[in-house]
Write an enzyme that holds these catalytic residues in place. Structure first.
Site, PDB file in Angstrom:
ATOM      1  N   HIS A   8       6.899 -44.537  42.149  1.00  0.00           N
ATOM      2  CA  HIS A   8       7.698 -43.351  41.854  1.00  0.00           C
ATOM      3  C   HIS A   8       9.097 -43.535  42.446  1.00  0.00           C
ATOM      4  O   HIS A   8       9.309 -44.383  43.325  1.00  0.00           O
ATOM      5  CB  HIS A   8       7.030 -42.103  42.433  1.00  0.00           C
ATOM      6  CG  HIS A   8       5.835 -41.655  41.637  1.00  0.00           C
ATOM      7  ND1 HIS A   8       4.801 -40.951  42.190  1.00  0.00           N
ATOM      8  CD2 HIS A   8       5.529 -41.806  40.323  1.00  0.00           C
ATOM      9  CE1 HIS A   8       3.908 -40.681  41.256  1.00  0.00           C
ATOM     10  NE2 HIS A   8       4.325 -41.197  40.118  1.00  0.00           N
ATOM     11  N   LYS A  12      10.469 -46.499  45.304  1.00  0.00           N
ATOM     12  CA  LYS A  12      10.907 -47.773  44.738  1.00  0.00           C
ATOM     13  C   LYS A  12      11.455 -48.715  45.807  1.00  0.00           C
ATOM     14  O   LYS A  12      11.156 -49.913  45.794  1.00  0.00           O
ATOM     15  CB  LYS A  12      11.930 -47.557  43.622  1.00  0.00           C
ATOM     16  CG  LYS A  12      11.288 -46.926  42.381  1.00  0.00           C
ATOM     17  CD  LYS A  12      12.190 -46.965  41.197  1.00  0.00           C
ATOM     18  CE  LYS A  12      11.669 -46.160  40.032  1.00  0.00           C
ATOM     19  NZ  LYS A  12      10.322 -46.396  39.607  1.00  0.00           N
ATOM     20  N   THR A  34       6.049 -51.199  35.584  1.00  0.00           N
ATOM     21  CA  THR A  34       6.784 -50.247  34.769  1.00  0.00           C
ATOM     22  C   THR A  34       8.258 -50.661  34.811  1.00  0.00           C
ATOM     23  O   THR A  34       8.686 -51.368  35.728  1.00  0.00           O
ATOM     24  CB  THR A  34       6.571 -48.811  35.273  1.00  0.00           C
ATOM     25  OG1 THR A  34       6.781 -48.769  36.678  1.00  0.00           O
ATOM     26  CG2 THR A  34       5.168 -48.323  34.946  1.00  0.00           C
ATOM     27  N   GLY A  35       9.025 -50.216  33.831  1.00  0.00           N
ATOM     28  CA  GLY A  35      10.365 -50.725  33.587  1.00  0.00           C
ATOM     29  C   GLY A  35      11.334 -50.771  34.749  1.00  0.00           C
ATOM     30  O   GLY A  35      11.812 -51.838  35.133  1.00  0.00           O
ATOM     31  N   THR A  36      11.637 -49.622  35.323  1.00  0.00           N
ATOM     32  CA  THR A  36      12.637 -49.577  36.380  1.00  0.00           C
ATOM     33  C   THR A  36      12.149 -50.280  37.627  1.00  0.00           C
ATOM     34  O   THR A  36      12.884 -51.060  38.247  1.00  0.00           O
ATOM     35  CB  THR A  36      13.007 -48.115  36.701  1.00  0.00           C
ATOM     36  OG1 THR A  36      13.346 -47.444  35.488  1.00  0.00           O
ATOM     37  CG2 THR A  36      14.169 -48.036  37.670  1.00  0.00           C
ATOM     38  N   THR A  37      10.902 -50.041  37.998  1.00  0.00           N
ATOM     39  CA  THR A  37      10.344 -50.708  39.177  1.00  0.00           C
ATOM     40  C   THR A  37      10.408 -52.221  39.000  1.00  0.00           C
ATOM     41  O   THR A  37      10.853 -52.943  39.902  1.00  0.00           O
ATOM     42  CB  THR A  37       8.885 -50.257  39.423  1.00  0.00           C
ATOM     43  OG1 THR A  37       8.873 -48.846  39.644  1.00  0.00           O
ATOM     44  CG2 THR A  37       8.275 -50.968  40.608  1.00  0.00           C
ATOM     45  N   GLY A  55       7.741 -45.369  33.599  1.00  0.00           N
ATOM     46  CA  GLY A  55       6.554 -44.516  33.669  1.00  0.00           C
ATOM     47  C   GLY A  55       6.622 -43.288  32.768  1.00  0.00           C
ATOM     48  O   GLY A  55       5.736 -43.075  31.936  1.00  0.00           O
ATOM     49  N   ASP A  60       3.187 -46.167  32.280  1.00  0.00           N
ATOM     50  CA  ASP A  60       1.884 -45.972  32.929  1.00  0.00           C
ATOM     51  C   ASP A  60       0.765 -46.128  31.908  1.00  0.00           C
ATOM     52  O   ASP A  60      -0.274 -46.735  32.188  1.00  0.00           O
ATOM     53  CB  ASP A  60       1.775 -44.574  33.559  1.00  0.00           C
ATOM     54  CG  ASP A  60       2.760 -44.339  34.688  1.00  0.00           C
ATOM     55  OD1 ASP A  60       3.231 -45.323  35.283  1.00  0.00           O
ATOM     56  OD2 ASP A  60       3.045 -43.162  34.977  1.00  0.00           O
ATOM     57  N   ASP A  80       4.512 -40.871  45.107  1.00  0.00           N
ATOM     58  CA  ASP A  80       5.194 -39.879  45.946  1.00  0.00           C
ATOM     59  C   ASP A  80       4.387 -38.588  45.846  1.00  0.00           C
ATOM     60  O   ASP A  80       4.536 -37.841  44.882  1.00  0.00           O
ATOM     61  CB  ASP A  80       6.621 -39.662  45.456  1.00  0.00           C
ATOM     62  CG  ASP A  80       7.364 -38.601  46.243  1.00  0.00           C
ATOM     63  OD1 ASP A  80       6.825 -38.119  47.270  1.00  0.00           O
ATOM     64  OD2 ASP A  80       8.479 -38.242  45.831  1.00  0.00           O
ATOM     65  N   HIS A  87       5.111 -36.520  34.510  1.00  0.00           N
ATOM     66  CA  HIS A  87       4.084 -37.278  33.796  1.00  0.00           C
ATOM     67  C   HIS A  87       2.808 -37.426  34.631  1.00  0.00           C
ATOM     68  O   HIS A  87       2.087 -38.405  34.509  1.00  0.00           O
ATOM     69  CB  HIS A  87       4.639 -38.638  33.357  1.00  0.00           C
ATOM     70  CG  HIS A  87       5.041 -39.534  34.480  1.00  0.00           C
ATOM     71  ND1 HIS A  87       6.084 -39.257  35.320  1.00  0.00           N
ATOM     72  CD2 HIS A  87       4.516 -40.702  34.904  1.00  0.00           C
ATOM     73  CE1 HIS A  87       6.182 -40.216  36.217  1.00  0.00           C
ATOM     74  NE2 HIS A  87       5.242 -41.102  35.986  1.00  0.00           N
ATOM     75  N   ASP A  90      -0.423 -38.666  33.043  1.00  0.00           N
ATOM     76  CA  ASP A  90      -0.481 -40.117  32.831  1.00  0.00           C
ATOM     77  C   ASP A  90      -0.911 -40.827  34.109  1.00  0.00           C
ATOM     78  O   ASP A  90      -1.680 -41.786  34.068  1.00  0.00           O
ATOM     79  CB  ASP A  90       0.879 -40.657  32.384  1.00  0.00           C
ATOM     80  CG  ASP A  90       1.360 -40.065  31.084  1.00  0.00           C
ATOM     81  OD1 ASP A  90       0.514 -39.575  30.302  1.00  0.00           O
ATOM     82  OD2 ASP A  90       2.581 -40.060  30.853  1.00  0.00           O
ATOM     83  N   ARG A  96      -7.800 -42.875  36.981  1.00  0.00           N
ATOM     84  CA  ARG A  96      -9.165 -42.738  36.458  1.00  0.00           C
ATOM     85  C   ARG A  96      -9.616 -44.054  35.822  1.00  0.00           C
ATOM     86  O   ARG A  96     -10.749 -44.506  36.025  1.00  0.00           O
ATOM     87  CB  ARG A  96      -9.246 -41.593  35.455  1.00  0.00           C
ATOM     88  CG  ARG A  96     -10.649 -41.321  34.949  1.00  0.00           C
ATOM     89  CD  ARG A  96     -10.785 -40.081  34.068  1.00  0.00           C
ATOM     90  NE  ARG A  96      -9.795 -39.976  33.011  1.00  0.00           N
ATOM     91  CZ  ARG A  96      -8.718 -39.173  33.037  1.00  0.00           C
ATOM     92  NH1 ARG A  96      -8.484 -38.377  34.058  1.00  0.00           N
ATOM     93  NH2 ARG A  96      -7.870 -39.153  32.031  1.00  0.00           N
TER      94      ARG A  96
END
Length: 141
Positions: A8, A12, A34-37, A55, A60, A80, A87, A90, A96
């Site tokens: 989150h 990051k 995920t993209g930014t991370t 995300g 996600d 976080d 989201h 998600d 899960r």
């Protein structure tokens, strides 16, 4: 092993620092994020990371699909818990899926350290026994 990295926004920088600290272990594995991370970690570490969407845009869910198809062996998801996430459904679905498919998942840095150090020792080699990956097909001439 195939490792997914998710963080989150407020986590990051922690993910970047974690990946710098454990680069020697992580670089021996296939990483996705995920993209930014993924972009931030790649820039800071030079690690090769396959990036999905961010995300909130479905990253996600893309990682969740790979979990469902037994293509992810470990998830490092620095959440976080103090900031509401738009989201959140998600996020819940992803966690899960980890439970359903017996995927080790860390949602904080303390657990991530235990899992990554265990990965280095071979403690997660059971994933290859319980969920063997198909052998790559050889090209016939």
């Amino acid at each position: 092993m195939n490792i997914a990295l998710i963080a989150h926004d407020k986590k990051k920088e922690l993910m970047i620092q974690f990946c710098i600290a454990y680069k020697g272990i992580l670089e021996k594995h296939v990483l996705c994020a995920t993209g930014t991370t993924g972009s931030l970690v790649m820039e800071a570490t030079g690690l090769d990371i396959h990036r999905f969407l961010s995300g909130p845009q479905g990253g996600d869910q893309q990682i969740g699909a790979r979990i469902a198809y037994n293509e992810i062996d470990l998830v490092l998801f620095f959440r976080d818990p103090l900031t509401p996430q738009a989201h959140e459904p998600d996020v819940s679905a992803l966690l899960r899926l980890c439970d359903v498919h017996n995927i080790p998942v860390a949602t904080n840095v303390a657990t991530a350290e235990v899992l990554v150090l265990g990965l280095e020792r071979g403690d997660l080699d059971w994933r290859d026994i319980v969920n063997p990956k198909p052998e790559p097909e050889t090209k016939k001439e």
